[in-house]
Motif scaffolding. Structure first.
Motif, PDB file in Angstrom:
ATOM      1  N   PHE A  39      40.452  29.291  39.102  1.00  0.00           N
ATOM      2  CA  PHE A  39      40.236  29.873  37.635  1.00  0.00           C
ATOM      3  C   PHE A  39      40.581  31.305  38.117  1.00  0.00           C
ATOM      4  CE2 PHE A  39      38.195  32.170  34.483  1.00  0.00           C
ATOM      5  CZ  PHE A  39      38.665  31.714  33.438  1.00  0.00           C
ATOM      6  N   LEU A  40      39.572  32.034  38.882  1.00  0.00           N
ATOM      7  CA  LEU A  40      39.753  33.549  39.156  1.00  0.00           C
ATOM      8  C   LEU A  40      41.480  33.829  39.838  1.00  0.00           C
ATOM      9  CD1 LEU A  40      36.358  34.388  40.851  1.00  0.00           C
ATOM     10  CD2 LEU A  40      37.127  35.245  38.650  1.00  0.00           C
ATOM     11  N   LEU A  41      41.657  33.014  40.738  1.00  0.00           N
ATOM     12  CA  LEU A  41      43.113  33.394  41.167  1.00  0.00           C
ATOM     13  C   LEU A  41      44.374  33.138  40.240  1.00  0.00           C
ATOM     14  CD1 LEU A  41      42.559  31.499  44.530  1.00  0.00           C
ATOM     15  CD2 LEU A  41      42.830  34.025  44.198  1.00  0.00           C
ATOM     16  N   VAL A  42      44.167  32.258  39.164  1.00  0.00           N
ATOM     17  CA  VAL A  42      44.990  31.947  38.112  1.00  0.00           C
ATOM     18  C   VAL A  42      45.099  32.883  37.038  1.00  0.00           C
ATOM     19  CG1 VAL A  42      45.699  30.284  36.407  1.00  0.00           C
ATOM     20  CG2 VAL A  42      45.145  29.369  38.641  1.00  0.00           C
ATOM     21  N   ILE A  43      43.869  33.016  36.505  1.00  0.00           N
ATOM     22  CA  ILE A  43      43.766  33.990  35.749  1.00  0.00           C
ATOM     23  C   ILE A  43      44.307  35.471  35.966  1.00  0.00           C
ATOM     24  CG2 ILE A  43      42.082  35.339  34.094  1.00  0.00           C
ATOM     25  CD1 ILE A  43      43.020  32.433  33.030  1.00  0.00           C
ATOM     26  N   PHE A  44      43.625  36.132  37.217  1.00  0.00           N
ATOM     27  CA  PHE A  44      44.118  37.284  37.459  1.00  0.00           C
ATOM     28  C   PHE A  44      45.683  37.569  37.978  1.00  0.00           C
ATOM     29  CE2 PHE A  44      39.619  38.042  37.489  1.00  0.00           C
ATOM     30  CZ  PHE A  44      39.480  39.372  36.958  1.00  0.00           C
ATOM     31  N   SER A  45      46.135  36.507  38.443  1.00  0.00           N
ATOM     32  CA  SER A  45      47.745  36.344  38.862  1.00  0.00           C
ATOM     33  C   SER A  45      48.561  36.400  37.494  1.00  0.00           C
ATOM     34  CB  SER A  45      47.778  35.275  39.631  1.00  0.00           C
ATOM     35  OG  SER A  45      47.355  35.180  40.885  1.00  0.00           O
ATOM     36  N   ALA A  60      48.548  45.243  41.740  1.00  0.00           N
ATOM     37  CA  ALA A  60      47.841  45.174  42.909  1.00  0.00           C
ATOM     38  C   ALA A  60      46.258  45.090  42.758  1.00  0.00           C
ATOM     39  CB  ALA A  60      48.097  46.221  43.964  1.00  0.00           C
ATOM     40  N   LEU A  61      45.891  45.595  41.893  1.00  0.00           N
ATOM     41  CA  LEU A  61      44.373  45.660  41.195  1.00  0.00           C
ATOM     42  C   LEU A  61      44.081  44.145  40.763  1.00  0.00           C
ATOM     43  CD1 LEU A  61      43.668  49.046  39.916  1.00  0.00           C
ATOM     44  CD2 LEU A  61      42.729  48.196  42.280  1.00  0.00           C
ATOM     45  N   TYR A  62      44.874  43.843  39.895  1.00  0.00           N
ATOM     46  CA  TYR A  62      44.619  42.632  39.294  1.00  0.00           C
ATOM     47  C   TYR A  62      44.754  41.356  40.570  1.00  0.00           C
ATOM     48  CZ  TYR A  62      44.580  43.883  34.364  1.00  0.00           C
ATOM     49  OH  TYR A  62      44.326  44.574  33.196  1.00  0.00           O
ATOM     50  N   LEU A  63      45.711  41.617  41.458  1.00  0.00           N
ATOM     51  CA  LEU A  63      45.659  40.347  42.486  1.00  0.00           C
ATOM     52  C   LEU A  63      44.516  40.586  43.672  1.00  0.00           C
ATOM     53  CD1 LEU A  63      49.367  40.610  43.164  1.00  0.00           C
ATOM     54  CD2 LEU A  63      48.086  38.528  42.032  1.00  0.00           C
ATOM     55  N   ALA A  64      44.041  41.837  43.663  1.00  0.00           N
ATOM     56  CA  ALA A  64      42.851  41.983  44.595  1.00  0.00           C
ATOM     57  C   ALA A  64      41.323  41.744  44.000  1.00  0.00           C
ATOM     58  CB  ALA A  64      42.962  43.724  45.098  1.00  0.00           C
ATOM     59  N   MET A  65      41.462  41.730  42.940  1.00  0.00           N
ATOM     60  CA  MET A  65      40.230  41.420  42.029  1.00  0.00           C
ATOM     61  C   MET A  65      39.422  39.789  42.198  1.00  0.00           C
ATOM     62  SD  MET A  65      37.673  42.911  40.505  1.00  0.00           S
ATOM     63  CE  MET A  65      38.490  44.515  39.795  1.00  0.00           C
ATOM     64  N   PRO A  66      40.302  38.940  42.148  1.00  0.00           N
ATOM     65  CA  PRO A  66      39.624  37.744  42.464  1.00  0.00           C
ATOM     66  C   PRO A  66      39.122  37.443  43.827  1.00  0.00           C
ATOM     67  CG  PRO A  66      41.971  37.536  42.253  1.00  0.00           C
ATOM     68  CD  PRO A  66      41.497  38.816  41.708  1.00  0.00           C
ATOM     69  N   LEU A  68      38.275  39.856  45.971  1.00  0.00           N
ATOM     70  CA  LEU A  68      37.078  40.692  46.187  1.00  0.00           C
ATOM     71  C   LEU A  68      35.826  39.927  45.771  1.00  0.00           C
ATOM     72  CD1 LEU A  68      35.519  43.576  46.940  1.00  0.00           C
ATOM     73  CD2 LEU A  68      36.180  44.165  44.627  1.00  0.00           C
ATOM     74  N   ILE A  69      36.112  39.433  44.365  1.00  0.00           N
ATOM     75  CA  ILE A  69      34.839  38.419  43.972  1.00  0.00           C
ATOM     76  C   ILE A  69      34.427  37.311  44.758  1.00  0.00           C
ATOM     77  CG2 ILE A  69      34.200  36.910  41.770  1.00  0.00           C
ATOM     78  CD1 ILE A  69      35.835  38.972  40.016  1.00  0.00           C
ATOM     79  N   ILE A  70      35.524  36.702  45.249  1.00  0.00           N
ATOM     80  CA  ILE A  70      35.156  35.571  46.234  1.00  0.00           C
ATOM     81  C   ILE A  70      34.653  36.094  47.544  1.00  0.00           C
ATOM     82  CG2 ILE A  70      36.418  33.801  47.661  1.00  0.00           C
ATOM     83  CD1 ILE A  70      38.375  33.425  45.032  1.00  0.00           C
ATOM     84  N   PHE A  71      35.085  36.982  48.194  1.00  0.00           N
ATOM     85  CA  PHE A  71      34.758  37.568  49.052  1.00  0.00           C
ATOM     86  C   PHE A  71      33.222  37.980  49.220  1.00  0.00           C
ATOM     87  CE2 PHE A  71      33.664  41.253  51.968  1.00  0.00           C
ATOM     88  CZ  PHE A  71      33.718  40.654  53.316  1.00  0.00           C
TER      89      PHE A  71
END
Length: 182
Positions: A39-45, A60-66, A68-71
């Motif tokens: 969900f995080l990867l799909v929505i932010f992508s 880049a920020l939208y792609l990095a956000m999920p 970062l949350i997962i990490f």
């Protein structure tokens, strides 16, 4: 000198022995972690590649956000538990969380320990169920759980902690034997 002893019967267990118990992921944790990650990867992508995102920096920020949350959530996962003397060590990805079990009063196996609990601060299913929780049955408590079926409730030093070792009955037996060997 402490010895690390794999989970086996308690015969010959001494206070100085260390016992390690894996924290196996239950089906619910696997499902929640997988679905939230997707969900995080799909929505932010989708946001990153939408027409509203006009700059490369925003993309880049939208792609990095999920990621970062997962990490960050992965850092708090529970990998296992070690009982050593008066300490229960919760094995995390990069560190241990130590719980004082010196004043152990009760240890119970209860697969319904987390039923009806409300998370007040912590993680509710992205790689673990951990943090501060509250329930009508226990009041405030800390949880370091990966599989609800294996829950063990530990009351020690005025605190309630819920953990989920791979072999909850043996874990309970080790704690009780440690309590009576003092």
């Amino acid at each position: 000198m402490n010895r690390l002893v794999e989970t086996s019967p308690t015969k010959g267990y001494e206070m100085n022995d260390e016992r390690y118990f894996r924290a196996r992921w239950g089906k619910l944790l696997i499902i929640i972690s997988t679905l939230i990650s997707i969900f995080l990867l799909v929505i932010f992508s989708a946001i990153a590649f939408s027409e509203r995102t006009t700059t490369v920096t925003a993309m880049a920020l939208y792609l990095a956000m999920p990621l970062l949350i997962i990490f960050v959530s992965l850092l708090f996962t529970v990998r296992g538990y070690t009982v050593s003397g008066n300490t229960l060590r919760i094995k995390r990805l990069l560190w241990n969380t130590n719980i004082d079990i010196g004043m152990l009063s009760t240890v119970e196996c209860d697969p319904k320990a987390m039923t009806g609990s409300i998370r007040t601060l912590g993680n509710g299913g992205l790689f673990s169920f951990s943090g501060r929780y509250r329930s009508g049955k226990f009041g405030s408590f800390r949880a370091y759980v990966t599989d609800f079926k294996n829950c063990v409730i530990i009351k020690a030093s005025g605190q309630i902690t819920v953990v989920s070792p791979e072999n909850p009955e043996l874990f309970r037996e080790i704690l009780l034997k440690r309590q009576w060997s003092e």
